[in-house]
Scaffold this active site. Structure first.
Site, PDB file in Angstrom:
ATOM      1  N   HIS A  48      17.865  18.799 140.400  1.00 52.84           N
ATOM      2  CA  HIS A  48      18.042  17.883 141.536  1.00 52.84           C
ATOM      3  C   HIS A  48      16.813  17.932 142.471  1.00 52.84           C
ATOM      4  O   HIS A  48      16.323  16.892 142.914  1.00 52.84           O
ATOM      5  CB  HIS A  48      19.268  18.283 142.376  1.00 52.84           C
ATOM      6  CG  HIS A  48      20.585  18.144 141.682  1.00 52.84           C
ATOM      7  ND1 HIS A  48      21.513  19.161 141.649  1.00 52.84           N
ATOM      8  CD2 HIS A  48      21.152  17.106 141.015  1.00 52.84           C
ATOM      9  CE1 HIS A  48      22.598  18.757 140.988  1.00 52.84           C
ATOM     10  NE2 HIS A  48      22.397  17.520 140.580  1.00 52.84           N
ATOM     11  N   LYS A  75      37.965  15.872 143.095  1.00 50.60           N
ATOM     12  CA  LYS A  75      37.115  16.336 141.982  1.00 50.60           C
ATOM     13  C   LYS A  75      37.225  17.846 141.805  1.00 50.60           C
ATOM     14  O   LYS A  75      36.642  18.408 140.889  1.00 50.60           O
ATOM     15  CB  LYS A  75      35.653  15.956 142.232  1.00 50.60           C
ATOM     16  CG  LYS A  75      35.284  14.588 141.669  1.00 50.60           C
ATOM     17  CD  LYS A  75      33.776  14.458 141.542  1.00 50.60           C
ATOM     18  CE  LYS A  75      33.379  13.252 140.718  1.00 50.60           C
ATOM     19  NZ  LYS A  75      31.924  13.162 140.551  1.00 50.60           N
ATOM     20  N   ARG A 123      18.896  12.622 132.406  1.00 49.32           N
ATOM     21  CA  ARG A 123      18.446  13.712 131.535  1.00 49.32           C
ATOM     22  C   ARG A 123      18.395  13.194 130.101  1.00 49.32           C
ATOM     23  O   ARG A 123      17.572  12.377 129.762  1.00 49.32           O
ATOM     24  CB  ARG A 123      19.363  14.921 131.686  1.00 49.32           C
ATOM     25  CG  ARG A 123      19.161  15.665 132.993  1.00 49.32           C
ATOM     26  CD  ARG A 123      20.269  16.620 133.261  1.00 49.32           C
ATOM     27  NE  ARG A 123      21.537  15.907 133.212  1.00 49.32           N
ATOM     28  CZ  ARG A 123      22.720  16.391 133.574  1.00 49.32           C
ATOM     29  NH1 ARG A 123      22.787  17.615 133.995  1.00 49.32           N
ATOM     30  NH2 ARG A 123      23.806  15.672 133.523  1.00 49.32           N
ATOM     31  N   SER A 150      24.950  21.163 136.772  1.00 48.05           N
ATOM     32  CA  SER A 150      25.744  22.013 137.665  1.00 48.05           C
ATOM     33  C   SER A 150      26.896  22.648 136.900  1.00 48.05           C
ATOM     34  O   SER A 150      27.207  23.827 137.095  1.00 48.05           O
ATOM     35  CB  SER A 150      26.289  21.197 138.836  1.00 48.05           C
ATOM     36  OG  SER A 150      25.244  20.637 139.569  1.00 48.05           O
TER      37      SER A 150
HETATM   38  O1  PNS Z   1      26.728  14.183 140.625  1.00 54.30           O
HETATM   39  P1  PNS Z   1      27.696  13.173 140.094  1.00 54.30           P
HETATM   40  O2  PNS Z   1      29.092  13.735 140.117  1.00 54.30           O
HETATM   41  O3  PNS Z   1      27.289  12.653 138.735  1.00 54.30           O
HETATM   42  O4  PNS Z   1      27.661  11.935 141.117  1.00 54.30           O
HETATM   43  C1  PNS Z   1      28.520  10.841 140.938  1.00 54.30           C
HETATM   44  C2  PNS Z   1      28.501   9.920 142.183  1.00 54.30           C
HETATM   45  C3  PNS Z   1      28.798  10.703 143.433  1.00 54.30           C
HETATM   46  C4  PNS Z   1      27.135   9.282 142.312  1.00 54.30           C
HETATM   47  C5  PNS Z   1      29.584   8.819 141.951  1.00 54.30           C
HETATM   48  O5  PNS Z   1      30.783   9.428 141.587  1.00 54.30           O
HETATM   49  C6  PNS Z   1      29.843   7.963 143.195  1.00 54.30           C
HETATM   50  O6  PNS Z   1      28.987   7.249 143.636  1.00 54.30           O
HETATM   51  N1  PNS Z   1      31.054   8.070 143.756  1.00 54.30           N
HETATM   52  C7  PNS Z   1      31.478   7.336 144.932  1.00 54.30           C
HETATM   53  C8  PNS Z   1      32.463   6.200 144.569  1.00 54.30           C
HETATM   54  C9  PNS Z   1      31.711   5.040 143.945  1.00 54.30           C
HETATM   55  O7  PNS Z   1      31.058   4.292 144.628  1.00 54.30           O
HETATM   56  N2  PNS Z   1      31.756   4.950 142.590  1.00 54.30           N
HETATM   57  C10 PNS Z   1      30.990   3.977 141.816  1.00 54.30           C
HETATM   58  C11 PNS Z   1      31.601   2.620 141.740  1.00 54.30           C
HETATM   59  S1  PNS Z   1      33.304   2.606 141.282  1.00 54.30           S
END
Ligand code: PNS
Length: 165
Positions: A18, A42, A91, A129
């Site tokens: 990150h 989560k 990745r 992670s």
């Molecule tokens: O590190 P991650 O868990 O891969 O991140 C995922 C994240 C936080 C980018 C994604 O889950 C997110 O944006 N969540 C907020 C809700 C949202 O807008 N989802 C996408 C459209 S439904």
């Protein structure tokens, strides 16, 4: 006009992968807001406050970055912060499908926000992670994969001593 990107994620916890994306993102954007998703469903290992603190400590000395938290839709948060783009790291090919879906859904929800992908540094291709948490849970050596503060917090969380002590 200042170009601002949101770098969103769970950051449970932040990894060196990150940090690499943030540093390289700063070559494209004037400012980056690291947006930690506050989503207790989560079932994160670290609270959002812990995740925020680890990110802030890991980013000490790197300018033009702010750490924040958000709830709800990412695009709504991006608009609120007046961001121009969403920054995501990619990745291996295995990330592609999920990232593609996320980016297309976000575009459908708001066509004004672009998603920008940066390929992760080769060193961090297998750094995630969840894998790091798994290794740390059983006392595995994760030196060099996460910032020092994260390494320490993981050891505290799982009750392990540093390797070779
Ligand atoms: O590190 P991650 O868990 O891969 O991140 C995922 C994240 C936080 C980018 C994604 O889950 C997110 O944006 N969540 C907020 C809700 C949202 O807008 N989802 C996408 C459209 S439904």
């Amino acid at each position: 006009m200042e170009k601002l990107a949101i770098y969103p994620g769970s950051f449970d916890p932040v990894t060196n992968g990150h940090i690499d994306i943030i540093k390289r993102g700063l070559k494209l954007f004037d400012r980056i807001v690291v947006g930690i998703l506050n989503n207790p469903t989560k079932n994160p290992l670290f609270s959002v406050e812990e995740r925020r603190e680890m990110l802030e400590l890991s980013l000490q000395g790197i300018g033009r970055v702010e750490v924040d938290t958000f709830e709800g839709l990412l695009v709504d948060y991006a608009i609120k912060r007046e961001a121009h783009a969403i920054l995501r790291g990619m990745r291996a090919v295995s990330d592609f499908e999920y990232e593609f879906q996320l980016a297309l859904m976000n575009r459908r929800l708001n066509r004004d926000i672009q998603t920008v992908f940066l390929m992760t540094g080769l060193r961090w291709i297998f750094t995630s992670s969840s894998i790091i948490k798994e290794a740390a849970r059983f006392g595995g050596n994760i030196n060099g994969m996460v910032p020092a503060v994260v390494n320490q917090r993981l050891r505290e969380k799982f009750g392990h001593r540093p390797p070779n002590t």
